[in-house]
Design a protein around this motif. Sequence first.
Motif, PDB file in Angstrom:
ATOM      1  N   THR A 182      -4.586   9.139 -38.182  1.00  0.00           N
ATOM      2  CA  THR A 182      -4.034   7.798 -38.359  1.00  0.00           C
ATOM      3  C   THR A 182      -3.149   7.347 -37.208  1.00  0.00           C
ATOM      4  O   THR A 182      -2.772   6.170 -37.134  1.00  0.00           O
ATOM      5  N   GLY A 183      -2.766   8.262 -36.324  1.00  0.00           N
ATOM      6  CA  GLY A 183      -1.846   7.910 -35.247  1.00  0.00           C
ATOM      7  C   GLY A 183      -0.397   7.835 -35.690  1.00  0.00           C
ATOM      8  O   GLY A 183       0.461   7.339 -34.959  1.00  0.00           O
ATOM      9  N   ARG A 184      -0.082   8.344 -36.881  1.00  0.00           N
ATOM     10  CA  ARG A 184       1.287   8.267 -37.402  1.00  0.00           C
ATOM     11  C   ARG A 184       2.131   9.498 -37.087  1.00  0.00           C
ATOM     12  O   ARG A 184       3.299   9.578 -37.480  1.00  0.00           O
ATOM     13  N   ALA A 185       1.552  10.482 -36.413  1.00  0.00           N
ATOM     14  CA  ALA A 185       2.336  11.671 -36.061  1.00  0.00           C
ATOM     15  C   ALA A 185       3.432  11.295 -35.079  1.00  0.00           C
ATOM     16  O   ALA A 185       3.332  10.322 -34.331  1.00  0.00           O
ATOM     17  N   SER A 186       4.488  12.092 -35.080  1.00  0.00           N
ATOM     18  CA  SER A 186       5.580  11.922 -34.125  1.00  0.00           C
ATOM     19  C   SER A 186       5.716  13.211 -33.324  1.00  0.00           C
ATOM     20  O   SER A 186       5.273  14.284 -33.764  1.00  0.00           O
ATOM     21  N   PRO A 187       6.302  13.156 -32.130  1.00  0.00           N
ATOM     22  CA  PRO A 187       6.356  14.359 -31.277  1.00  0.00           C
ATOM     23  C   PRO A 187       7.026  15.560 -31.929  1.00  0.00           C
ATOM     24  O   PRO A 187       6.573  16.698 -31.739  1.00  0.00           O
ATOM     25  N   ASP A 188       8.082  15.332 -32.705  1.00  0.00           N
ATOM     26  CA  ASP A 188       8.749  16.476 -33.331  1.00  0.00           C
ATOM     27  C   ASP A 188       7.841  17.144 -34.358  1.00  0.00           C
ATOM     28  O   ASP A 188       7.826  18.378 -34.488  1.00  0.00           O
ATOM     29  N   HIS A 189       7.074  16.328 -35.082  1.00  0.00           N
ATOM     30  CA  HIS A 189       6.123  16.860 -36.058  1.00  0.00           C
ATOM     31  C   HIS A 189       5.035  17.673 -35.339  1.00  0.00           C
ATOM     32  O   HIS A 189       4.665  18.775 -35.777  1.00  0.00           O
ATOM     33  N   VAL A 190       4.540  17.138 -34.237  1.00  0.00           N
ATOM     34  CA  VAL A 190       3.510  17.840 -33.468  1.00  0.00           C
ATOM     35  C   VAL A 190       4.040  19.185 -32.976  1.00  0.00           C
ATOM     36  O   VAL A 190       3.374  20.222 -33.112  1.00  0.00           O
ATOM     37  N   HIS A 210      -6.150  16.135 -31.075  1.00  0.00           N
ATOM     38  CA  HIS A 210      -6.877  14.865 -31.096  1.00  0.00           C
ATOM     39  C   HIS A 210      -5.868  13.805 -31.522  1.00  0.00           C
ATOM     40  O   HIS A 210      -5.477  13.739 -32.691  1.00  0.00           O
ATOM     41  N   ALA A 211      -5.417  12.993 -30.569  1.00  0.00           N
ATOM     42  CA  ALA A 211      -4.344  12.029 -30.837  1.00  0.00           C
ATOM     43  C   ALA A 211      -4.865  10.603 -30.840  1.00  0.00           C
ATOM     44  O   ALA A 211      -5.640  10.215 -29.968  1.00  0.00           O
ATOM     45  N   HIS A 212      -4.436   9.848 -31.823  1.00  0.00           N
ATOM     46  CA  HIS A 212      -4.677   8.402 -31.833  1.00  0.00           C
ATOM     47  C   HIS A 212      -3.397   7.688 -31.408  1.00  0.00           C
ATOM     48  O   HIS A 212      -2.299   8.224 -31.534  1.00  0.00           O
ATOM     49  N   ASP A 213      -3.562   6.473 -30.911  1.00  0.00           N
ATOM     50  CA  ASP A 213      -2.431   5.751 -30.329  1.00  0.00           C
ATOM     51  C   ASP A 213      -2.051   4.530 -31.158  1.00  0.00           C
ATOM     52  O   ASP A 213      -1.525   3.551 -30.634  1.00  0.00           O
ATOM     53  N   THR A 214      -2.293   4.593 -32.454  1.00  0.00           N
ATOM     54  CA  THR A 214      -2.082   3.455 -33.343  1.00  0.00           C
ATOM     55  C   THR A 214      -0.668   2.890 -33.244  1.00  0.00           C
ATOM     56  O   THR A 214      -0.466   1.669 -33.239  1.00  0.00           O
ATOM     57  N   TYR A 215       0.313   3.767 -33.150  1.00  0.00           N
ATOM     58  CA  TYR A 215       1.713   3.346 -33.106  1.00  0.00           C
ATOM     59  C   TYR A 215       2.352   3.572 -31.732  1.00  0.00           C
ATOM     60  O   TYR A 215       3.576   3.587 -31.604  1.00  0.00           O
ATOM     61  N   GLY A 216       1.506   3.765 -30.721  1.00  0.00           N
ATOM     62  CA  GLY A 216       2.016   3.900 -29.360  1.00  0.00           C
ATOM     63  C   GLY A 216       2.597   5.257 -29.031  1.00  0.00           C
ATOM     64  O   GLY A 216       3.279   5.396 -28.011  1.00  0.00           O
ATOM     65  N   LEU A 217       2.326   6.265 -29.854  1.00  0.00           N
ATOM     66  CA  LEU A 217       2.895   7.594 -29.618  1.00  0.00           C
ATOM     67  C   LEU A 217       1.866   8.614 -29.147  1.00  0.00           C
ATOM     68  O   LEU A 217       2.149   9.807 -29.109  1.00  0.00           O
ATOM     69  N   GLY A 218       0.679   8.142 -28.793  1.00  0.00           N
ATOM     70  CA  GLY A 218      -0.374   9.080 -28.411  1.00  0.00           C
ATOM     71  C   GLY A 218       0.014  10.000 -27.267  1.00  0.00           C
ATOM     72  O   GLY A 218      -0.119  11.224 -27.362  1.00  0.00           O
ATOM     73  N   LEU A 219       0.502   9.440 -26.157  1.00  0.00           N
ATOM     74  CA  LEU A 219       0.871  10.264 -25.015  1.00  0.00           C
ATOM     75  C   LEU A 219       2.064  11.151 -25.324  1.00  0.00           C
ATOM     76  O   LEU A 219       2.129  12.300 -24.884  1.00  0.00           O
ATOM     77  N   ASN A 221       2.815  12.432 -28.158  1.00  0.00           N
ATOM     78  CA  ASN A 221       2.340  13.545 -28.982  1.00  0.00           C
ATOM     79  C   ASN A 221       1.547  14.554 -28.165  1.00  0.00           C
ATOM     80  O   ASN A 221       1.633  15.770 -28.398  1.00  0.00           O
ATOM     81  N   VAL A 222       0.772  14.072 -27.207  1.00  0.00           N
ATOM     82  CA  VAL A 222       0.063  14.984 -26.300  1.00  0.00           C
ATOM     83  C   VAL A 222       1.065  15.832 -25.522  1.00  0.00           C
ATOM     84  O   VAL A 222       0.914  17.053 -25.395  1.00  0.00           O
ATOM     85  N   TYR A 223       2.096  15.192 -25.011  1.00  0.00           N
ATOM     86  CA  TYR A 223       3.103  15.925 -24.244  1.00  0.00           C
ATOM     87  C   TYR A 223       3.800  16.962 -25.123  1.00  0.00           C
ATOM     88  O   TYR A 223       4.060  18.093 -24.682  1.00  0.00           O
ATOM     89  N   GLU A 256      -7.896   7.483 -19.356  1.00  0.00           N
ATOM     90  CA  GLU A 256      -7.258   7.168 -18.073  1.00  0.00           C
ATOM     91  C   GLU A 256      -5.742   7.311 -18.148  1.00  0.00           C
ATOM     92  O   GLU A 256      -5.086   7.710 -17.167  1.00  0.00           O
ATOM     93  N   ASP A 257      -5.150   7.016 -19.319  1.00  0.00           N
ATOM     94  CA  ASP A 257      -3.706   7.205 -19.491  1.00  0.00           C
ATOM     95  C   ASP A 257      -3.349   8.686 -19.438  1.00  0.00           C
ATOM     96  O   ASP A 257      -2.360   9.092 -18.819  1.00  0.00           O
ATOM     97  N   LEU A 258      -4.151   9.496 -20.118  1.00  0.00           N
ATOM     98  CA  LEU A 258      -3.918  10.938 -20.142  1.00  0.00           C
ATOM     99  C   LEU A 258      -4.055  11.534 -18.740  1.00  0.00           C
ATOM    100  O   LEU A 258      -3.221  12.337 -18.296  1.00  0.00           O
ATOM    101  N   ALA A 259      -5.109  11.130 -18.033  1.00  0.00           N
ATOM    102  CA  ALA A 259      -5.325  11.643 -16.687  1.00  0.00           C
ATOM    103  C   ALA A 259      -4.188  11.242 -15.758  1.00  0.00           C
ATOM    104  O   ALA A 259      -3.746  12.033 -14.911  1.00  0.00           O
ATOM    105  N   TRP A 260      -3.693  10.024 -15.899  1.00  0.00           N
ATOM    106  CA  TRP A 260      -2.592   9.553 -15.051  1.00  0.00           C
ATOM    107  C   TRP A 260      -1.311  10.324 -15.353  1.00  0.00           C
ATOM    108  O   TRP A 260      -0.607  10.762 -14.434  1.00  0.00           O
ATOM    109  N   MET A 261      -0.986  10.510 -16.631  1.00  0.00           N
ATOM    110  CA  MET A 261       0.231  11.232 -16.992  1.00  0.00           C
ATOM    111  C   MET A 261       0.217  12.649 -16.443  1.00  0.00           C
ATOM    112  O   MET A 261       1.200  13.097 -15.826  1.00  0.00           O
TER     113      MET A 261
END
Length: 304
Positions: A182-190, A210-219, A221-223, A256-261
């Motif tokens: 759903t993209g609702r995860a937060s970095p601390d939860h991850v 596998h991260a979704h960016d629904t709430y703008g936290l995709g990157l 959460n990846v980090y 492209e966002d992931l590759a740039w980061m």
Amino acid sequence: MAEAAGQSVEIVEVGPRDGYQGIGPFIPTATKIAFLERLAATGLWRIEIGSFVSATALPQLSDTAEVLGACAGIAGIRPQVLVPNEKYGRAALAAGSTFLAFVLSVSEAHNRSNVRRHLLESVEEYRRLIAALPDGIDVRLNLATSFDCPFDGRVAEADVLALLEELVPILPDAEICLCDTTGRASPDHVERLVAACHARFPQARRWALHAHDTYGLGLANVYAAWKQGIRVFDASFGGLGGCPFAPGATGNVATEDLAWMFRRMGVATGVDLDALVPVACDGAAIPGGLPGGRVRHALTASAR
């Protein structure tokens, strides 16, 4: 970022599956194959090219067998396909697939909505499919709703670990992907969940996110997952995506966002970002698509 120098990650391009599945107008098979050729040319070698599912449920992916067959003529590509049960896993094998991504949900409600199975039924179907695999088949296990369910809300970390207690012994060598459906995860939860998984299942050697960016936290959460040692990440070119069975979910984190980061962090991806951006721009323009991401806009601003 000195601590990252010399490190590398693997980006799994899932746009040709996750990015396409919610698009209504049928994307011509030839167009799908052309996008695969262009994506592979950027260095994205591992690509989820479709799924073996009911053509009635997901008509956009009804040509996956044909697309898979075309991959034999694309240099450098390692195609994987999503399968939701034993029946379609066997169909994928019959079509020549050598890389299966089996999906089931931690949430019972989402599993019933997504694959029409009780959760324990899905576990047993996975067990039977693995037992029947011929040699030379790679397997990924996708745990949808590892963090949040569109029907039941936040998923307890204990529920994820309990499900993995059933699944990991079936094939300890399988790559296990924790999916923020759903993209609702937060970095601390991850961070907490990934750390708990590593501690509980040291025998599982490969983990992915596998991260979704629904709430703008995709990157973010990846980090967070990267800090906890995950080195395999799903992404979708142009930020395309969204699960038809997770209302409100938008696209994956943009490739492209992931590759740039990671490039800015000094972490190698093997992806030619300059070559990827034009492909991402064209992908974002697919009729009916739901694109996302920021980097392609930033890098093409001067041209506009």
